[in-house]
Design an enzyme around this catalytic site. Structure first.
Site, PDB file in Angstrom:
ATOM      1  N   ARG A 240      -9.735  15.070  -7.709  1.00  6.94           N
ATOM      2  CA  ARG A 240     -11.147  15.304  -7.989  1.00  6.94           C
ATOM      3  C   ARG A 240     -11.505  14.614  -9.291  1.00  6.94           C
ATOM      4  O   ARG A 240     -10.673  14.532 -10.199  1.00  6.94           O
ATOM      5  CB  ARG A 240     -11.437  16.801  -8.174  1.00  6.94           C
ATOM      6  CG  ARG A 240     -11.703  17.571  -6.905  1.00  6.94           C
ATOM      7  CD  ARG A 240     -13.044  17.197  -6.264  1.00  6.94           C
ATOM      8  NE  ARG A 240     -13.303  17.955  -5.065  1.00  6.94           N
ATOM      9  CZ  ARG A 240     -12.914  17.627  -3.832  1.00  6.94           C
ATOM     10  NH1 ARG A 240     -12.226  16.514  -3.628  1.00  6.94           N
ATOM     11  NH2 ARG A 240     -13.215  18.385  -2.790  1.00  6.94           N
ATOM     12  N   GLU A 269     -19.358  11.632 -10.023  1.00  3.25           N
ATOM     13  CA  GLU A 269     -19.616  10.743  -8.890  1.00  3.25           C
ATOM     14  C   GLU A 269     -20.850  11.205  -8.099  1.00  3.25           C
ATOM     15  O   GLU A 269     -21.135  12.410  -8.091  1.00  3.25           O
ATOM     16  CB  GLU A 269     -18.379  10.693  -7.974  1.00  3.25           C
ATOM     17  CG  GLU A 269     -18.020  12.019  -7.325  1.00  3.25           C
ATOM     18  CD  GLU A 269     -16.734  11.934  -6.496  1.00  3.25           C
ATOM     19  OE1 GLU A 269     -15.701  11.469  -7.009  1.00  3.25           O
ATOM     20  OE2 GLU A 269     -16.794  12.349  -5.325  1.00  3.25           O
ATOM     21  N   HIS A 287     -14.436   7.822  -2.881  1.00  2.45           N
ATOM     22  CA  HIS A 287     -14.057   9.149  -2.369  1.00  2.45           C
ATOM     23  C   HIS A 287     -13.862   9.101  -0.837  1.00  2.45           C
ATOM     24  O   HIS A 287     -14.551   9.801  -0.085  1.00  2.45           O
ATOM     25  CB  HIS A 287     -15.126  10.189  -2.759  1.00  2.45           C
ATOM     26  CG  HIS A 287     -14.622  11.600  -2.735  1.00  2.45           C
ATOM     27  ND1 HIS A 287     -15.043  12.578  -3.591  1.00  2.45           N
ATOM     28  CD2 HIS A 287     -13.714  12.218  -1.926  1.00  2.45           C
ATOM     29  CE1 HIS A 287     -14.429  13.720  -3.322  1.00  2.45           C
ATOM     30  NE2 HIS A 287     -13.616  13.524  -2.311  1.00  2.45           N
TER      31      HIS A 287
END
Ligand code: DGY
Length: 324
Positions: A240, A269, A287
């Site tokens: 993460r 993000e 991601h």
């Protein structure tokens, strides 16, 4: 009988939507736009269920404003977008999507680590810019992956799957650090050895981060930790954003504190720290670690099954919390 009301906060696959339509009265966000908090609260009024993704924050403010909500099914294994303590206190069931994404995510973690070590992005950019005029012996040399030391921080299901790839497929020595040591049979299956965090940082040739994000895990890797790593080492983050201090990492890459980094997740993000964009020795992806079509469909399907099971059987398949 009236169907329960469900907010689907993000575009999902048509087959999953059809399945849910049999059981729910649906308010569907047929787009990839994330609802602002006000909009999320507005949409959740009078709804008993929500299907969310990691970018939909379900916190105390949302829960307080939406008292009819009974379940939130996340299409993600991570659930740091949920305030689980508040959900439990308010008797809201939280679910996630473990297992179905383990192998796909491990494939990607390994691929990103290899691309980082072998300078795949950097050399491709060089080539695309038309800079390649002749072959040379030491052009884009990087560290080997096979027979090197793989360090894993966070040894859950995905960490273990990455360890197996390294140990069995690439003859790597595998070391790991985790909140708790694995059982002997699990360590054996992964051919992995438990070490302190400090030893992990100092010894790994390739360090891969797979730990869940919690407030305590914020900036687990910052300037001090990067300084402990080998100058030839690589760092890969598929966990993460926020686990790595992105500004400190950009600085360390520029200074040669470590050799290279591969990042699939970022602080804040989809915004990126601009410093990361101008560092050459980095591989950046948006991601996508769990993004095979099959796995993403399985994640959405599991989230749907959790919602259906909650209302038809009174229990879910993959709970994050326990509701009394
Ligand atoms: C997960 O499942 O947690 C992935 O990061 C996608 O959000």
């Amino acid at each position: 009988m009236n169907k329960p009301k469900l907010l689907i906060a993000r575009r999902i696959y048509p087959e999953v939507l059809s399945k849910l339509q049999e059981h729910f009265d649906i308010d569907y966000n047929d787009s990839d736009e994330v609802y602002a908090k006000d909009e999320l609260i507005k949409r959740l009024q009078g709804k008993q269920a929500a299907m969310t993704t990691g970018t939909d924050r379900v916190d105390e403010q949302v829960l307080k404003a939406c008292p009819e909500l009974k379940i939130c099914a996340n299409i993600a294994v991570g659930y740091n977008n949920f305030d689980v303590a508040s959900m439990t206190a308010r008797k809201v069931q939280a679910t996630n999507t473990p297992d179905v994404l383990t192998e796909t995510t491990a494939d990607f973690g390994f691929a990103l680590m290899m691309a980082t070590a072998r300078r795949v992005s950097e050399s491709e950019h060089y080539l695309r810019k038309g800079l390649w005029t002749q072959w040379s012996l030491d052009m884009f040399t990087g560290p080997d992956v096979h027979a090197s030391t793989l360090g894993i921080l966070g040894m859950g299901r995905i960490g273990q799957a990455i360890a197996k790839r390294g140990a069995h497929g690439f003859a790597m020595r595998v070391i790991y650090h985790n909140r708790s040591k694995l059982s002997a049979p699990l360590e054996q299956a992964c051919k992995a050895q438990y070490v302190s965090k400090e030893e992990l940082l100092k010894t790994a040739d390739h360090l891969v981060l797979v730990l869940p994000y919690t407030p305590e895990a914020h900036h687990t890797i910052g300037q001090a930790e990067l300084a402990l790593m080998k100058p030839t080492a690589t760092l890969t983050n598929i966990a993460r954003g926020g686990i790595v201090d992105d500004a400190a990492l950009a600085q360390a890459l520029r200074a040669g504190t470590i050799a290279a980094a591969g990042l699939d997740v970022f602080e804040n993000e989809p915004a990126l720290n601009p410093e990361l964009l101008s560092v050459p020795n980095i591989v950046l992806t948006p991601h996508i670690a769990s993004a095979s079509r099959k796995t993403r469909a399985a994640m959405a399907d599991l989230a749907a099954d959790n919602l259906i099971a909650f209302f038809t059987k009174g229990q879910v398949l993959t709970p994050v919390n326990t509701i009394q």
